[in-house]
Design a protein around this motif. Structure first.
Motif, PDB file in Angstrom:
ATOM      1  N   ALA A 284       0.690   4.789  -7.636  1.00  0.00           N
ATOM      2  CA  ALA A 284       1.345   5.055  -9.150  1.00  0.00           C
ATOM      3  C   ALA A 284       1.072   3.777  -9.627  1.00  0.00           C
ATOM      4  N   HIS A 285       0.728   2.853  -9.375  1.00  0.00           N
ATOM      5  CA  HIS A 285       0.462   1.391 -10.145  1.00  0.00           C
ATOM      6  C   HIS A 285      -0.587   1.683 -11.382  1.00  0.00           C
TER       7      HIS A 285
ATOM      8  N   GLU B  72     -12.965   6.452  -1.440  1.00  0.00           N
ATOM      9  CA  GLU B  72     -12.204   7.070  -0.286  1.00  0.00           C
ATOM     10  C   GLU B  72     -11.146   6.357  -0.102  1.00  0.00           C
ATOM     11  N   ALA B  73     -10.815   5.164  -0.613  1.00  0.00           N
ATOM     12  CA  ALA B  73      -9.324   4.658  -0.635  1.00  0.00           C
ATOM     13  C   ALA B  73      -8.477   5.415  -1.714  1.00  0.00           C
ATOM     14  N   LEU B  74      -9.085   5.718  -2.891  1.00  0.00           N
ATOM     15  CA  LEU B  74      -8.351   6.483  -3.681  1.00  0.00           C
ATOM     16  C   LEU B  74      -8.108   8.102  -3.489  1.00  0.00           C
ATOM     17  N   GLY B  75      -8.869   8.651  -2.585  1.00  0.00           N
ATOM     18  CA  GLY B  75      -8.750   9.869  -2.305  1.00  0.00           C
ATOM     19  C   GLY B  75      -7.849   9.998  -1.148  1.00  0.00           C
ATOM     20  N   LYS B  76      -7.619   8.907  -0.420  1.00  0.00           N
ATOM     21  CA  LYS B  76      -6.562   8.806   0.715  1.00  0.00           C
ATOM     22  C   LYS B  76      -5.407   8.468   0.054  1.00  0.00           C
ATOM     23  N   LEU B  77      -5.322   7.701  -0.827  1.00  0.00           N
ATOM     24  CA  LEU B  77      -3.936   7.386  -1.543  1.00  0.00           C
ATOM     25  C   LEU B  77      -3.277   8.699  -2.237  1.00  0.00           C
ATOM     26  N   LEU B  78      -4.255   9.261  -2.959  1.00  0.00           N
ATOM     27  CA  LEU B  78      -3.900  10.522  -3.714  1.00  0.00           C
ATOM     28  C   LEU B  78      -3.512  11.661  -2.618  1.00  0.00           C
ATOM     29  N   ASN B  79      -4.323  11.766  -1.554  1.00  0.00           N
ATOM     30  CA  ASN B  79      -3.915  12.804  -0.676  1.00  0.00           C
ATOM     31  C   ASN B  79      -2.747  12.220   0.066  1.00  0.00           C
ATOM     32  N   SER B  80      -1.946  10.999   0.455  1.00  0.00           N
ATOM     33  CA  SER B  80      -0.900  10.992   1.008  1.00  0.00           C
ATOM     34  C   SER B  80       0.385  10.790   0.174  1.00  0.00           C
ATOM     35  N   ASP B  81       0.106  10.663  -1.084  1.00  0.00           N
ATOM     36  CA  ASP B  81       1.117  10.389  -2.143  1.00  0.00           C
ATOM     37  C   ASP B  81       1.025  11.468  -3.382  1.00  0.00           C
ATOM     38  N   GLU B  82       0.440  11.155  -4.123  1.00  0.00           N
ATOM     39  CA  GLU B  82       0.444  11.928  -5.220  1.00  0.00           C
ATOM     40  C   GLU B  82      -0.108  13.332  -4.992  1.00  0.00           C
TER      41      GLU B  82
ATOM     42  N   LEU C  95      -0.759  12.262 -24.003  1.00  0.00           N
ATOM     43  CA  LEU C  95      -0.128  12.524 -22.221  1.00  0.00           C
ATOM     44  C   LEU C  95      -0.918  11.374 -21.595  1.00  0.00           C
ATOM     45  N   GLN C  96      -0.118  10.775 -20.445  1.00  0.00           N
ATOM     46  CA  GLN C  96      -0.559   9.880 -19.707  1.00  0.00           C
ATOM     47  C   GLN C  96      -0.053  10.119 -18.265  1.00  0.00           C
ATOM     48  N   GLN C  97      -0.947   9.716 -17.299  1.00  0.00           N
ATOM     49  CA  GLN C  97      -0.199   9.829 -15.825  1.00  0.00           C
ATOM     50  C   GLN C  97       0.221   8.244 -15.511  1.00  0.00           C
ATOM     51  N   GLY C  98       1.562   8.470 -14.877  1.00  0.00           N
ATOM     52  CA  GLY C  98       2.015   7.267 -14.643  1.00  0.00           C
ATOM     53  C   GLY C  98       3.337   7.333 -13.607  1.00  0.00           C
ATOM     54  N   SER C  99       3.860   6.463 -13.018  1.00  0.00           N
ATOM     55  CA  SER C  99       5.031   6.566 -12.402  1.00  0.00           C
ATOM     56  C   SER C  99       6.356   6.326 -13.195  1.00  0.00           C
ATOM     57  N   LEU C 100       7.303   6.680 -12.864  1.00  0.00           N
ATOM     58  CA  LEU C 100       8.528   6.617 -13.495  1.00  0.00           C
ATOM     59  C   LEU C 100       9.490   5.754 -12.878  1.00  0.00           C
TER      60      LEU C 100
END
Length: 463
Positions: free
Chosen positions: A213-214, A234-244, A342-347
């Motif tokens: 979410a950074h 590959e790293a982005l895919g794993k991060l998204l799969n594991s969290d987002e 609209l923007q993607q981001g963490s709260l």
């Protein structure tokens, strides 16, 4: 290269238990590229500082390697002095138990957020001072930076590409160390060892709880993985799969479950109407909608010309796509389209995009946040974004008994981390208001039961 870590937690010397390194004697550890030394220049109950000094042997490091960059390139460089992947590896090896959040002697303290300060006398960052701030400030760090001169004796030579960095935060020691482990090599942008698939898993393991979410996630991954596009993907895919991805799956049903439950009493419509009416009455012109979901509030505000600037922030990319479709962003007239984004981001991380709005709304959001992360959400909204008005709505759990289809003891949505009584919400809201210089008023939304209250409770913070 050197890193100084300090705390004023009482007793401060307990940091020695967290690091598994006694303040009473210096210690050394051999590394593949040199030697790491640990010692305490200060150790008292009020303040304790520990220094990690990494003595890199550049000659031993390159002995037997080729000289593709020239015969002197491997010997004349800044690597022994500048915080980089060398220091990250030393942190991981010397402070391994602390980075893993383990402490036999102080297990409870290892899970506690404590005041911490870090001093890094020399770092290099490809993006300069602004990029250093963009890396650390969203994580809640206080950041002080000094640009170092090329040569102090010859000021006319100008500035060097190096910086002195001081960080301060209140956090778990494990979180601080894992963030440094990822960010130092990413900022330096040049690792001292081969980058392969195993590095992908390292950055996912170390950054999975905060990196996805950074706001600078992609830049950090590119720097950490030396801009190898296949590994970054590959790293982005794993991060998204594991969290987002998990967040997105939860968000997909977020509106559906609650709206289905509350449809008979038109509660969602009443919430949106109440919030819009409040904003109109207060003369608000710019609105930040955090956790905007599918854009139900924004679609109402967009049709009211009073609101000339609106931003929706949402962690789920799938939900943002649905919001864009609901708002018909690709078909709006140019002047209307310019009023909304609209923007993607963490709260739960500081985000400069959230600053500068008259009002911020979090409609049915806080109950989806883990209780342990509510303080981070609080700082993001009330300390950093700091709008003049904050509107927060959340379910009133006392009213749940009136929903015939809701089993006793069940919350209104399977992703709700909690649901508060009116007294619990008031206690939290009043404490938040006091900490950040706001006042707060409470308003019921929906049919009011004389004993149970209304189904939705709304807190309106103002300063």
């Amino acid at each position: 290269m050197l890193m100084k870590l300090s705390t004023t937690h009482r007793p401060a010397t307990d940091i020695g238990y967290l690091l598994s390194k006694s303040p009473e004697r210096p210690q050394s550890k051999s590394l593949s590229f040199g030697t790491a030394h640990v010692f305490y220049p200060e150790a008292s109950e009020e303040c304790c500082s520990v220094v990690l000094l990494v003595d890199v042997d550049p000659v031993a490091l390159v002995r037997g390697r080729g000289d593709a960059d020239g015969p002197l390139a491997q010997y004349v460089n800044d690597r022994p002095y500048v915080a980089s992947s060398f220091l990250a590896v030393a942190i991981a090896q010397v402070f391994s138990s602390a980075m893993g959040g383990r402490s036999k002697a102080r297990a409870e303290l290892a899970e506690q957020a404590i005041p911490l300060q870090v001093e890094l006398p020399v770092i290099r960052c490809r993006g300069g001072e602004a990029q250093i701030r963009r890396c650390f400030e969203p994580l809640g760090f206080g950041v002080e930076i000094d640009r170092l001169p090329l040569d102090p004796q010859f000021p006319d030579w100008g500035d060097s590409p190096y910086y002195s960095l001081r960080l301060s935060c209140t956090a778990r020691l494990a979180d601080l160390l894992t963030q440094l482990y990822v960010l130092l090599p990413a900022m330096d942008g040049d690792k001292h060892y081969y980058i392969g698939a195993d590095e992908v898993q390292k950055v996912v393991d170390k950054g999975g709880s905060w990196l996805s979410a950074h706001p600078e996630r992609d830049w950090i991954l590119a720097g950490y993985l030396k801009r190898k596009h296949s590994l970054v993907a590959e790293a982005l895919g794993k991060l998204l799969n594991s969290d987002e991805h998990t967040v997105e799956q939860e968000a997909e049903s977020k509106d559906g479950e609650e709206i289905s439950l509350e449809r008979k009493i038109s509660l969602n419509e009443r919430r949106m109407q109440s919030v819009e009416s409040l904003l109109v009455r207060l003369g608000v012109r710019s609105v930040l909608d955090v956790g905007c979901g599918e854009g139900r509030l924004l679609s109402r505000l967009l049709d009211n010309k009073q609101f000339d600037r609106m931003l929706g922030i949402e962690v789920s990319s799938i939900t943002l796509e649905r919001a864009a479709e609901r708002l018909k962003l690709d078909r709006l007239p140019p002047l209307k389209r310019a009023r909304i984004d609209l923007q993607q981001g963490s709260l739960t991380y500081r985000d400069a995009r959230m600053e500068g709005f008259h009002a911020a709304c979090a409609i049915e959001v806080i109950e989806h946040i883990d209780a342990s992360r509510l303080p981070a959400f609080e700082r993001t909204l009330f300390e950093f974004a700091r709008p003049a008005v904050v509107v927060i709505t959340t379910p009133n759990i006392e009213y749940n008994s009136k929903f015939e289809s809701l089993p006793t003891g069940r919350l209104r949505h399977r992703d709700h981390r909690f649901e508060w009584t009116r007294a619990e919400f008031a206690e939290w809201a009043q404490a938040v208001a006091q900490r950040h210089g706001y006042s707060v008023e409470f308003h019921p939304i929906g049919e009011l039961d004389p004993e149970l209250g209304a189904p939705t409770q709304m807190g309106v913070f103002s300063r």
